[in-house]
Design a protein around this motif. Structure first.
Motif, PDB file in Angstrom:
ATOM      1  N   CYS A  26       1.069  -1.711   0.043  1.00  0.00           N
ATOM      2  CA  CYS A  26      -0.040   0.244  -0.465  1.00  0.00           C
ATOM      3  C   CYS A  26       1.171   1.293   0.070  1.00  0.00           C
ATOM      4  O   CYS A  26       0.516   2.079  -0.293  1.00  0.00           O
ATOM      5  N   ILE A  27       1.689   1.247   0.555  1.00  0.00           N
ATOM      6  CA  ILE A  27       2.965   2.545   0.304  1.00  0.00           C
ATOM      7  C   ILE A  27       3.734   2.380  -1.012  1.00  0.00           C
ATOM      8  O   ILE A  27       3.533   3.062  -2.140  1.00  0.00           O
ATOM      9  N   LEU A 156      11.289   0.380   7.304  1.00  0.00           N
ATOM     10  CA  LEU A 156      12.368   0.679   6.395  1.00  0.00           C
ATOM     11  C   LEU A 156      12.958  -0.351   5.950  1.00  0.00           C
ATOM     12  O   LEU A 156      13.534  -0.150   4.494  1.00  0.00           O
ATOM     13  N   LEU A 157      12.896  -1.839   6.310  1.00  0.00           N
ATOM     14  CA  LEU A 157      13.986  -3.650   5.624  1.00  0.00           C
ATOM     15  C   LEU A 157      13.005  -3.430   4.123  1.00  0.00           C
ATOM     16  O   LEU A 157      13.363  -2.988   3.500  1.00  0.00           O
ATOM     17  N   TRP A 185       7.754   8.977   1.795  1.00  0.00           N
ATOM     18  CA  TRP A 185       6.826   8.624   2.225  1.00  0.00           C
ATOM     19  C   TRP A 185       7.077   7.534   3.499  1.00  0.00           C
ATOM     20  O   TRP A 185       6.666   7.289   4.394  1.00  0.00           O
ATOM     21  N   VAL A 186       7.481   6.279   3.211  1.00  0.00           N
ATOM     22  CA  VAL A 186       8.230   5.391   3.902  1.00  0.00           C
ATOM     23  C   VAL A 186       8.723   5.573   5.177  1.00  0.00           C
ATOM     24  O   VAL A 186       8.772   5.312   6.039  1.00  0.00           O
ATOM     25  N   CYS A 187      10.464   6.566   4.941  1.00  0.00           N
ATOM     26  CA  CYS A 187      10.486   7.203   6.475  1.00  0.00           C
ATOM     27  C   CYS A 187       9.605   8.068   7.125  1.00  0.00           C
ATOM     28  O   CYS A 187       9.373   7.884   7.974  1.00  0.00           O
ATOM     29  N   GLY A 191       8.861   7.347  11.111  1.00  0.00           N
ATOM     30  CA  GLY A 191       9.236   8.644  12.063  1.00  0.00           C
ATOM     31  C   GLY A 191       8.104   8.092  13.149  1.00  0.00           C
ATOM     32  O   GLY A 191       8.395   8.059  14.241  1.00  0.00           O
ATOM     33  N   PHE A 192       7.012   7.904  12.157  1.00  0.00           N
ATOM     34  CA  PHE A 192       5.793   7.702  13.359  1.00  0.00           C
ATOM     35  C   PHE A 192       5.665   6.521  14.535  1.00  0.00           C
ATOM     36  O   PHE A 192       5.506   6.572  15.788  1.00  0.00           O
ATOM     37  N   ALA A 193       5.484   5.354  13.860  1.00  0.00           N
ATOM     38  CA  ALA A 193       6.197   4.384  14.246  1.00  0.00           C
ATOM     39  C   ALA A 193       7.438   4.281  15.442  1.00  0.00           C
ATOM     40  O   ALA A 193       7.493   3.912  16.327  1.00  0.00           O
ATOM     41  N   PHE A 194       8.732   5.022  15.541  1.00  0.00           N
ATOM     42  CA  PHE A 194       9.352   5.344  16.281  1.00  0.00           C
ATOM     43  C   PHE A 194       9.480   6.152  17.219  1.00  0.00           C
ATOM     44  O   PHE A 194       9.057   5.890  18.165  1.00  0.00           O
TER      45      PHE A 194
END
Length: 326
Positions: A26-27, A156-157, A185-187, A191-194
């Motif tokens: 989806c991303i 990120l992987l 977009w993925v970062c 960042g949100f997850a971190f």
């Protein structure tokens, strides 16, 4: 068998699986379709990277419980599996098998993609999880940061694997905005997850104060106290919501207010409930706060569906590869 399944925290493993599937599907996928790229990372390599992540994560949960037996006997005696359902020797063997499979799959993935970076990630991460469980989680802030970084790595992987393949397969892709858009977009999701993982880890430390204090762990609540910890969590929650609101209003490049409504309902409102619950001054309140934060993290990653929908509507790409949005 049930004890072995519970020991790897299968619900968390399922969540990690969901995150990586959504990251790929989806991303990354709609961005590649936007630029007309059909040849993406082969499915079997994606599966290898996901399997490696899942097995290394499962091994991390096992070794964490292995080193936390004494703490868990104080904080949650009814949920201790090692020594009560599985021997310490069996748990260590279980950890070794899970981690070995994960590292092997990761190294195969790195070999196929001809990437030393990917190989190092899949070798260093299990080591970091070991030292986190054995030492770092008992040190001020360091343990929380390691868990937060590992959470970001889950997102990120797929990006690193996909971008490595694209750079190897398409010689001129550096001249296009594709890689930059993928990383942006993925970062952002990472960042949100971190951030929310870091906040939730501090909340979990509040839950575990009795055992951590008994075992002389230098967590934020033990060293700085509950009040300071709650002030820090409140500031982090307010700060990240201010940043998210600005990003949603100013930088998300899609027409309409769908993203803003999603943010207000799914993230901002639960964040307010989390702050209110946090100041309840008991372990039940901390547990409720932790659940709310986990819900926010789920809502955050599910925004990937909204992203796919918005990019499909804006650029006439089949939504989920199934139908066209009019």
């Amino acid at each position: 068998m049930k004890n072995y399944i519970n020991l790897i925290r299968y619900k968390n493993i399922s969540f990690i699986l969901l995150i990586q599937i959504l990251t790929y599907w989806c991303i990354i996928n709609p961005i590649l379709l936007l630029f007309g790229i059909q040849e993406s990372l082969p499915l079997f390599v994606k599966i290898l990277s996901v399997v490696a992540t899942l097995f290394i994560s499962a091994g991390g949960y096992v070794i964490n419980d292995y080193f936390d037996i004494k703490i868990d006997l104080i904080n949650k005696p009814d949920r201790v599996i090692i020594t009560n359902g599985i021997s310490k020797k069996s748990a260590m063997n279980y950890y070794t098998i899970l981690t070995s499979i994960g590292v092997l799959c990761g190294l195969i993935c790195a070999f196929i993609l001809r990437s030393i970076t990917i190989g190092l990630i899949f070798v260093i991460t299990p080591g970091a999880l070991w030292f986190y469980s054995a030492t770092y989680k008992r040190q001020l802030i360091i343990g929380n940061l390691i868990v937060a970084v590992c959470s970001a790595l889950v997102l990120l992987l797929p990006l690193i694997c996909e971008s490595t393949f694209l750079l190897n397969y398409y010689s001129m892709i550096k001249e296009t905005p594709i890689i930059k858009m993928l990383y942006t977009w993925v970062c952002s999701f990472a960042g949100f997850a971190f951030t929310f993982t870091l906040i939730r880890e501090i909340v979990k430390d509040l839950e575990d104060i009795p055992g951590d204090r008994e075992m002389e762990c230098h967590t934020i609540p033990v060293v700085w106290g509950e009040t300071v910890s709650k002030i820090l969590i409140t500031i982090l929650l307010l700060g990240v919501n201010i940043i998210l609101s600005l990003i949603t209003i100013k930088y998300i490049p899609f027409e309409g207010t769908l993203s803003l409504k999603y943010y207000i309902i799914g993230i901002a409102t639960p964040s307010i409930f989390a702050i209110v619950s946090l100041w309840g001054n008991n372990c039940t309140a901390y547990k409720t706060t932790s659940y709310i934060l986990k819900f926010i993290m789920l809502i955050g990653i599910l925004y990937s569906f909204v992203f796919y929908y918005l990019i499909s509507a804006s650029y006439k790409i089949p939504f989920l590869g199934i139908f066209q949005i009019i």
